[in-house]
Design a protein around this motif. Sequence first.
Motif, PDB file in Angstrom:
ATOM      1  N   VAL A 256     -37.013  30.180  42.840  1.00 14.57           N
ATOM      2  CA  VAL A 256     -35.672  29.722  43.199  1.00 14.57           C
ATOM      3  C   VAL A 256     -34.711  29.808  42.016  1.00 14.57           C
ATOM      4  O   VAL A 256     -35.065  29.511  40.882  1.00 14.57           O
ATOM      5  N   LEU A 257     -33.497  30.203  42.336  1.00 16.34           N
ATOM      6  CA  LEU A 257     -32.432  30.306  41.352  1.00 16.34           C
ATOM      7  C   LEU A 257     -31.479  29.157  41.660  1.00 16.34           C
ATOM      8  O   LEU A 257     -30.866  29.111  42.736  1.00 16.34           O
ATOM      9  N   LEU A 258     -31.400  28.235  40.713  1.00 17.12           N
ATOM     10  CA  LEU A 258     -30.697  26.971  40.944  1.00 17.12           C
ATOM     11  C   LEU A 258     -29.281  27.063  40.406  1.00 17.12           C
ATOM     12  O   LEU A 258     -29.075  27.030  39.192  1.00 17.12           O
ATOM     13  N   LEU A 259     -28.306  27.196  41.289  1.00 15.65           N
ATOM     14  CA  LEU A 259     -26.907  27.288  40.843  1.00 15.65           C
ATOM     15  C   LEU A 259     -26.210  25.951  41.082  1.00 15.65           C
ATOM     16  O   LEU A 259     -26.310  25.372  42.160  1.00 15.65           O
ATOM     17  N   GLY A 260     -25.505  25.479  40.058  1.00 12.87           N
ATOM     18  CA  GLY A 260     -24.747  24.245  40.202  1.00 12.87           C
ATOM     19  C   GLY A 260     -23.854  24.031  38.998  1.00 12.87           C
ATOM     20  O   GLY A 260     -23.864  24.816  38.055  1.00 12.87           O
ATOM     21  N   ARG A 261     -23.102  22.915  39.046  1.00  8.70           N
ATOM     22  CA  ARG A 261     -22.117  22.701  37.971  1.00  8.70           C
ATOM     23  C   ARG A 261     -22.566  21.650  36.963  1.00  8.70           C
ATOM     24  O   ARG A 261     -21.927  21.466  35.937  1.00  8.70           O
ATOM     25  N   THR A 262     -23.638  20.894  37.269  1.00  4.45           N
ATOM     26  CA  THR A 262     -24.057  19.812  36.370  1.00  4.45           C
ATOM     27  C   THR A 262     -25.431  20.138  35.799  1.00  4.45           C
ATOM     28  O   THR A 262     -26.454  20.052  36.498  1.00  4.45           O
ATOM     29  N   ALA A 263     -25.440  20.528  34.517  1.00 10.43           N
ATOM     30  CA  ALA A 263     -26.679  21.023  33.903  1.00 10.43           C
ATOM     31  C   ALA A 263     -27.803  20.001  34.006  1.00 10.43           C
ATOM     32  O   ALA A 263     -28.947  20.357  34.326  1.00 10.43           O
ATOM     33  N   SER A 264     -27.496  18.716  33.763  1.00  5.43           N
ATOM     34  CA  SER A 264     -28.574  17.715  33.744  1.00  5.43           C
ATOM     35  C   SER A 264     -29.267  17.629  35.110  1.00  5.43           C
ATOM     36  O   SER A 264     -30.482  17.460  35.194  1.00  5.43           O
ATOM     37  N   LYS A 265     -28.501  17.774  36.188  1.00  7.86           N
ATOM     38  CA  LYS A 265     -29.110  17.707  37.526  1.00  7.86           C
ATOM     39  C   LYS A 265     -29.987  18.936  37.782  1.00  7.86           C
ATOM     40  O   LYS A 265     -31.074  18.843  38.344  1.00  7.86           O
ATOM     41  N   LEU A 266     -29.492  20.093  37.357  1.00  8.87           N
ATOM     42  CA  LEU A 266     -30.270  21.328  37.565  1.00  8.87           C
ATOM     43  C   LEU A 266     -31.558  21.273  36.750  1.00  8.87           C
ATOM     44  O   LEU A 266     -32.622  21.690  37.220  1.00  8.87           O
ATOM     45  N   GLU A 267     -31.452  20.731  35.529  1.00  8.43           N
ATOM     46  CA  GLU A 267     -32.644  20.632  34.675  1.00  8.43           C
ATOM     47  C   GLU A 267     -33.680  19.706  35.296  1.00  8.43           C
ATOM     48  O   GLU A 267     -34.884  19.957  35.220  1.00  8.43           O
ATOM     49  N   ALA A 268     -33.207  18.634  35.932  1.00 10.56           N
ATOM     50  CA  ALA A 268     -34.152  17.699  36.573  1.00 10.56           C
ATOM     51  C   ALA A 268     -34.889  18.392  37.721  1.00 10.56           C
ATOM     52  O   ALA A 268     -36.104  18.224  37.882  1.00 10.56           O
ATOM     53  N   VAL A 269     -34.159  19.191  38.503  1.00 12.14           N
ATOM     54  CA  VAL A 269     -34.809  19.915  39.611  1.00 12.14           C
ATOM     55  C   VAL A 269     -35.790  20.948  39.041  1.00 12.14           C
ATOM     56  O   VAL A 269     -36.923  21.093  39.529  1.00 12.14           O
ATOM     57  N   TYR A 270     -35.357  21.631  37.998  1.00 16.25           N
ATOM     58  CA  TYR A 270     -36.219  22.612  37.324  1.00 16.25           C
ATOM     59  C   TYR A 270     -37.528  21.940  36.906  1.00 16.25           C
ATOM     60  O   TYR A 270     -38.620  22.455  37.165  1.00 16.25           O
TER      61      TYR A 270
ATOM     62  N   LEU B 126     -28.636  30.767  49.888  1.00 18.49           N
ATOM     63  CA  LEU B 126     -28.195  29.574  50.627  1.00 18.49           C
ATOM     64  C   LEU B 126     -26.903  29.070  50.005  1.00 18.49           C
ATOM     65  O   LEU B 126     -26.900  28.541  48.892  1.00 18.49           O
ATOM     66  N   HIS B 127     -25.800  29.277  50.732  1.00  9.21           N
ATOM     67  CA  HIS B 127     -24.514  28.731  50.310  1.00  9.21           C
ATOM     68  C   HIS B 127     -24.480  27.281  50.783  1.00  9.21           C
ATOM     69  O   HIS B 127     -24.334  27.024  51.991  1.00  9.21           O
ATOM     70  N   ASN B 128     -24.632  26.385  49.838  1.00 11.36           N
ATOM     71  CA  ASN B 128     -24.741  24.967  50.185  1.00 11.36           C
ATOM     72  C   ASN B 128     -23.702  24.107  49.468  1.00 11.36           C
ATOM     73  O   ASN B 128     -23.258  23.098  49.997  1.00 11.36           O
ATOM     74  N   ALA B 129     -23.303  24.503  48.264  1.00  8.08           N
ATOM     75  CA  ALA B 129     -22.348  23.704  47.484  1.00  8.08           C
ATOM     76  C   ALA B 129     -21.049  23.540  48.267  1.00  8.08           C
ATOM     77  O   ALA B 129     -20.567  24.477  48.896  1.00  8.08           O
ATOM     78  N   ALA B 130     -20.505  22.357  48.227  1.00  4.93           N
ATOM     79  CA  ALA B 130     -19.211  22.128  48.884  1.00  4.93           C
ATOM     80  C   ALA B 130     -18.577  20.875  48.323  1.00  4.93           C
ATOM     81  O   ALA B 130     -19.253  20.004  47.776  1.00  4.93           O
ATOM     82  N   LEU B 131     -17.279  20.793  48.496  1.00  8.92           N
ATOM     83  CA  LEU B 131     -16.522  19.597  48.144  1.00  8.92           C
ATOM     84  C   LEU B 131     -16.014  18.961  49.423  1.00  8.92           C
ATOM     85  O   LEU B 131     -15.599  19.666  50.359  1.00  8.92           O
ATOM     86  N   LEU B 132     -15.994  17.650  49.450  1.00  8.52           N
ATOM     87  CA  LEU B 132     -15.477  16.935  50.625  1.00  8.52           C
ATOM     88  C   LEU B 132     -13.952  16.874  50.597  1.00  8.52           C
ATOM     89  O   LEU B 132     -13.302  16.964  51.632  1.00  8.52           O
TER      90      LEU B 132
ATOM     91  N   LEU C 206     -31.636  32.178  46.016  1.00 15.23           N
ATOM     92  CA  LEU C 206     -30.605  31.475  45.253  1.00 15.23           C
ATOM     93  C   LEU C 206     -29.997  30.370  46.122  1.00 15.23           C
ATOM     94  O   LEU C 206     -29.617  30.615  47.271  1.00 15.23           O
ATOM     95  N   VAL C 207     -29.928  29.179  45.549  1.00 11.21           N
ATOM     96  CA  VAL C 207     -29.357  28.024  46.261  1.00 11.21           C
ATOM     97  C   VAL C 207     -28.161  27.515  45.458  1.00 11.21           C
ATOM     98  O   VAL C 207     -28.299  27.206  44.267  1.00 11.21           O
ATOM     99  N   THR C 208     -26.992  27.415  46.081  1.00 13.67           N
ATOM    100  CA  THR C 208     -25.843  26.834  45.383  1.00 13.67           C
ATOM    101  C   THR C 208     -25.814  25.327  45.641  1.00 13.67           C
ATOM    102  O   THR C 208     -26.235  24.854  46.695  1.00 13.67           O
ATOM    103  N   GLY C 209     -25.335  24.597  44.654  1.00 12.61           N
ATOM    104  CA  GLY C 209     -25.344  23.138  44.774  1.00 12.61           C
ATOM    105  C   GLY C 209     -26.774  22.630  44.793  1.00 12.61           C
ATOM    106  O   GLY C 209     -27.123  21.723  45.555  1.00 12.61           O
ATOM    107  N   ALA C 210     -27.608  23.216  43.909  1.00 11.28           N
ATOM    108  CA  ALA C 210     -29.059  22.927  43.942  1.00 11.28           C
ATOM    109  C   ALA C 210     -29.419  21.663  43.182  1.00 11.28           C
ATOM    110  O   ALA C 210     -30.585  21.278  43.163  1.00 11.28           O
ATOM    111  N   GLY C 211     -28.439  21.013  42.575  1.00  9.12           N
ATOM    112  CA  GLY C 211     -28.758  19.858  41.733  1.00  9.12           C
ATOM    113  C   GLY C 211     -28.835  18.542  42.474  1.00  9.12           C
ATOM    114  O   GLY C 211     -29.303  17.547  41.926  1.00  9.12           O
ATOM    115  N   ASP C 212     -28.382  18.523  43.714  1.00 13.54           N
ATOM    116  CA  ASP C 212     -28.297  17.222  44.399  1.00 13.54           C
ATOM    117  C   ASP C 212     -28.393  17.429  45.916  1.00 13.54           C
ATOM    118  O   ASP C 212     -28.243  18.559  46.411  1.00 13.54           O
ATOM    119  N   GLY C 213     -28.624  16.344  46.614  1.00 17.87           N
ATOM    120  CA  GLY C 213     -28.515  16.330  48.072  1.00 17.87           C
ATOM    121  C   GLY C 213     -29.377  17.370  48.768  1.00 17.87           C
ATOM    122  O   GLY C 213     -30.545  17.587  48.422  1.00 17.87           O
TER     123      GLY C 213
END
Length: 252
Positions: free
Chosen positions: A46-60, A104-110, A23-30
């Motif tokens: 891979v289990l794609l976790l994120g907040r923006t469906a369109s980005k996750l769908e593109a990775v899928y 993989l804890h990857n999602a973060a906010l700046l 499982l990867v968090t923030g899997a839609g970008d970067g």
Amino acid sequence: MKTVRAPQGYQAKPGYLAGKNILVTGAGDGIGRAAAKTYADHGATVLLLGRTASKLEAVYDEIEAAGNAKPAIIEMDLSSAPPQSYLNLADALAAEFDHLDGLLHNAALLGERTPLNNASYDKWQEVMHVNVNAQFILTQALMPLLQQAPSASIVLTSSGVGREGRAYWGAYAVSKFATEGYMQILAQELENTSRIRVNSLNPKGTNTAMRRSAYPAENPSNNPSPDDIMGVYLFLMSDDSLGVTGQAFDAR
Ligand code: NAP
């Protein structure tokens, strides 16, 4: 803090992650997007976790088009998801997968780049919640599935400003210090009682949206791309890092 440099030029054999669920968090970008695709290219589901469906769908779609194992999409906003939704997620995953080999804890906010004295409490809370609290809740919810794996790897994403404080980096830097502390405690607690290893990883300056927003005056191409730093991400999820725990890695 003593840090460890990743094995330089590490390359996993083709199919090396076959049979692993990661499982990867923030899997839609970067970096998260690159890591998810790299793990899939090496055979993982891979289990794609994120907040923006369109980005996750593109990775899928990219993973599917490459002929890799069918991924799963988990649309979840870590800034607002209530604790119960993490438990619901764990139940849903347990119905589909009998173990989880990697997290993989990857999602973060700046967040804000401002002196602490001027920082907004609301923005501070949001950064601390996504970058620290969500990691804690998600790990706790997924622990039964991680325990079921023959060996599992939890990787927490750090930063240079989480290892040495830097003025104006505010909640982001504090959240990364907290991440290092969390990693050390969890690694110690799991070391002799489980087959789960826990490490932190500082990707260092990498050409992503977050980096470009933090350093607007920098030439983005001076930094490596997410794909360029995937060696250590593979190493930490592969069986080559069995027994490695409680370490603070630098990607290069
Ligand atoms: P990025 O391009 O901004 O990607 C961050 C990812 O996290 C995005 O997919 C984003 O989703 C997701 N995310 C943010 N808030 C979320 C939330 N509330 N719920 C769910 N997902 C959320 O950043 P990056 O550079 O790849 O960073 C990845 C990790 O590396 C972070 O932990 C960062 O702190 C760390 N890091 C990066 C650098 C660097 O130079 N790039 C250096 C040191 C550390 P959306 O795409 O939908 O916004």
